[in-house]
Scaffold this motif. Structure first.
Motif, PDB file in Angstrom:
ATOM      1  N   VAL A  31      56.224 -39.383 -31.149  1.00  0.00           N
ATOM      2  CA  VAL A  31      56.870 -38.373 -31.155  1.00  0.00           C
ATOM      3  C   VAL A  31      57.607 -38.031 -32.595  1.00  0.00           C
ATOM      4  O   VAL A  31      58.009 -39.928 -32.722  1.00  0.00           O
ATOM      5  N   PRO A  32      57.520 -37.034 -33.210  1.00  0.00           N
ATOM      6  CA  PRO A  32      58.731 -37.892 -34.334  1.00  0.00           C
ATOM      7  C   PRO A  32      59.874 -37.967 -34.526  1.00  0.00           C
ATOM      8  O   PRO A  32      60.115 -37.179 -33.792  1.00  0.00           O
ATOM      9  N   PRO A  34      63.552 -36.944 -34.231  1.00  0.00           N
ATOM     10  CA  PRO A  34      64.089 -35.766 -34.576  1.00  0.00           C
ATOM     11  C   PRO A  34      65.417 -36.081 -35.243  1.00  0.00           C
ATOM     12  O   PRO A  34      65.762 -36.144 -36.131  1.00  0.00           O
ATOM     13  N   PHE A 180      55.836 -35.949 -23.025  1.00  0.00           N
ATOM     14  CA  PHE A 180      57.182 -36.645 -23.096  1.00  0.00           C
ATOM     15  C   PHE A 180      57.461 -35.866 -24.702  1.00  0.00           C
ATOM     16  O   PHE A 180      58.816 -36.153 -24.850  1.00  0.00           O
ATOM     17  N   ARG A 181      56.463 -35.298 -25.346  1.00  0.00           N
ATOM     18  CA  ARG A 181      57.221 -34.774 -26.919  1.00  0.00           C
ATOM     19  C   ARG A 181      58.422 -32.977 -26.507  1.00  0.00           C
ATOM     20  O   ARG A 181      59.476 -33.066 -26.748  1.00  0.00           O
ATOM     21  N   ASP A 182      57.084 -31.989 -25.857  1.00  0.00           N
ATOM     22  CA  ASP A 182      58.145 -31.272 -24.841  1.00  0.00           C
ATOM     23  C   ASP A 182      59.446 -31.670 -24.224  1.00  0.00           C
ATOM     24  O   ASP A 182      60.183 -31.438 -24.101  1.00  0.00           O
ATOM     25  N   ALA A 184      61.238 -34.640 -24.559  1.00  0.00           N
ATOM     26  CA  ALA A 184      62.330 -35.260 -25.549  1.00  0.00           C
ATOM     27  C   ALA A 184      62.899 -33.900 -26.449  1.00  0.00           C
ATOM     28  O   ALA A 184      64.001 -33.795 -26.290  1.00  0.00           O
TER      29      ALA A 184
END
Lengths: 207, 218
Positions: A31-32, A34, A180-182, A184
């Motif tokens: 995940v990038p 933030p 997980f990305r969504d 977060a």
């Protein structure tokens, strides 16, 4: 003697079959970082064993010996996003005895549910994952500020799913990472817009 | 004489099938702001709308339009979609992206978000909504094993609807809208071997959109 060999052969066959059909994986996180937008708050986070060690298990006709370890990815996820949300974040081992340590609030993430859908089950070319969380935010005296309910959804793309059809694990892990990305993203954005949080921030003279 | 008639019929059939594979594109353009101000150092970003799981704009369509804009005459600097979304995480995810320009206005009040727009020199943000889908199909092909091969005929119609909304980042206003509608019919006749005669609906919709966006922005 021949009979013993026959029993050993049958036993080995059963064991080999079981191993072949088991589905044992551990999720990973990609995940990038933030964009930081930290609120001037000193927060503590409590990862309870149920979250840290969470392993999804299922065993039925369609999903034989499924075991998907997602605990470490969850901890990694919160460790990625919380420092982008608050100026200070500490890990704590228990929520009691935190009064007097200067924390503004305690965050306790709780996984409520996780579901997977495979292409042959949905008659599609997609792997899908849903993860549902309750994020408890409470004061150090135990009084709840709010509980945010957040659902993350992820799916493999049509293009990649054709490749994943040959590798069930890859498709499922990709969809779970997307969930997980969504999740977060929703936690960060929901926290900023949650009305209970807004009221609490106003009470602390933080806008 | 009979052979000549068969040849003529075959040529006519092939020509009509090939002609039928062509697509028809209808474009509608609406300019809201009078001034368009994009210099050589400025960039744009094209983003697909994906808030509805049923009608997600395809990544390959966005990438195709972006490639057409950044190549050929009158090139435009285009920030790749995934690069922008990752850099702006979590504010441009499918579930969190601003649905209107007012929300974008709130976002750019965050200094770090504004800095990212400035660092990328983004002058226009273009939202593309729509997709390409098969609306009907008919016919059947049977492929028996052995030397007989396949026999039959299948045809289907594809329709592409896309709308681009161009947001002016400096003025925080809608600059204009461009929509494309493309239709085409594909055929798959099979005599021993299937011969696909495909209408390039999505590719034509992409080329049409890119041409119009270039005209709009230059």
């Amino acid at each position: 003697m021949l009979k013993q060999f026959r029993y050993i052969f049958i036993l080995c066959s059963i064991l080999l079959t079981a191993c072949g059909q088991s589905f044992i994986v551990e999720t990973s996180l990609d995940v990038p970082q933030p964009v930081p937008s930290p609120l001037p708050l000193k927060m503590a986070v409590l990862y309870e064993p149920q979250l840290r060690e969470y392993t999804y298990t299922e065993n039925n006709e369609d999903r034989i010996n499924w075991s998907i370890k997602i605990g470490p990815s969850q901890v990694q996820l919160f460790d990625l996003i919380l420092p982008a949300m608050f100026t200070s974040i500490d890990h704590i081992e228990q929520s009691s005895n935190t009064e007097g340590q200067g924390y503004d609030a305690i965050i306790i993430p709780e996984i409520k549910d996780i579901q997977f859908a495979l292409p042959f089950e949905t008659k599609s070319t997609l792997h899908e994952t849903w993860i549902k969380y309750a994020i408890h935010i409470q004061q150090t005296n135990g009084i709840e500020i709010t509980t945010m309910h957040v659902i993350g959804y992820g799916k493999s793309s049509n293009k990649t799913s054709i490749k994943f059809m040959l590798n069930e694990k890859e498709g499922l892990l990709y969809a779970t990472n997307q969930a997980f990305r969504d999740l977060a993203a929703k936690i960060i954005v929901t926290f900023q817009s949650n009305s209970d949080i807004q009221k609490w921030l106003v009470s602390k003279s933080i806008h | 004489m009979r052979a000549q008639i068969y040849d003529l019929l075959l040529i006519t059939l092939a020509s009509s099938l090939l002609a039928a594979c062509n697509t028809v594109t209808v474009i509608d353009k609406q300019k809201v702001l009078d001034t368009i101000d994009l210099n050589d150092k400025d960039s744009i970003v094209l983003l697909g709308r994906r808030h509805s799981h049923q009608h997600e704009t395809e990544s390959d369509y966005i990438s195709c339009v972006g490639t057409n804009l950044s190549t050929g005459n009158e090139m435009i600097n285009v920030i790749p979609e995934h690069q922008f979304i990752d850099a702006m995480y979590p504010y441009f995810e499918a579930s969190t992206a601003p649905m209107n320009i007012d929300r974008l206005g709130e976002l750019v009040q965050q200094p770090l978000i504004l800095k990212k727009f400035t660092d990328y020199n983004i002058r226009y943000l273009i939202w593309v909504e729509g997709n390409t889908e098969t609306i009907d199909n008919s016919g059947a092909i049977s492929c028996a094993g052995g030397p007989a091969g396949c026999f039959g005929f299948v045809m289907w119609n594809d329709e592409a609807h896309y709308e681009a909304k161009i947001w002016d980042i400096n003025q925080l206003a809608l600059s204009g809208k461009i929509s494309t509608e493309t239709q085409g019919t594909s055929y798959l006749p099979a005599v021993i071997l299937p011969i696909p005669l495909l209408a390039s609906v999505k590719a034509d919709a992409c080329a049409g959109m890119a041409t119009q966006l270039k005209e709009f922005l230059k």
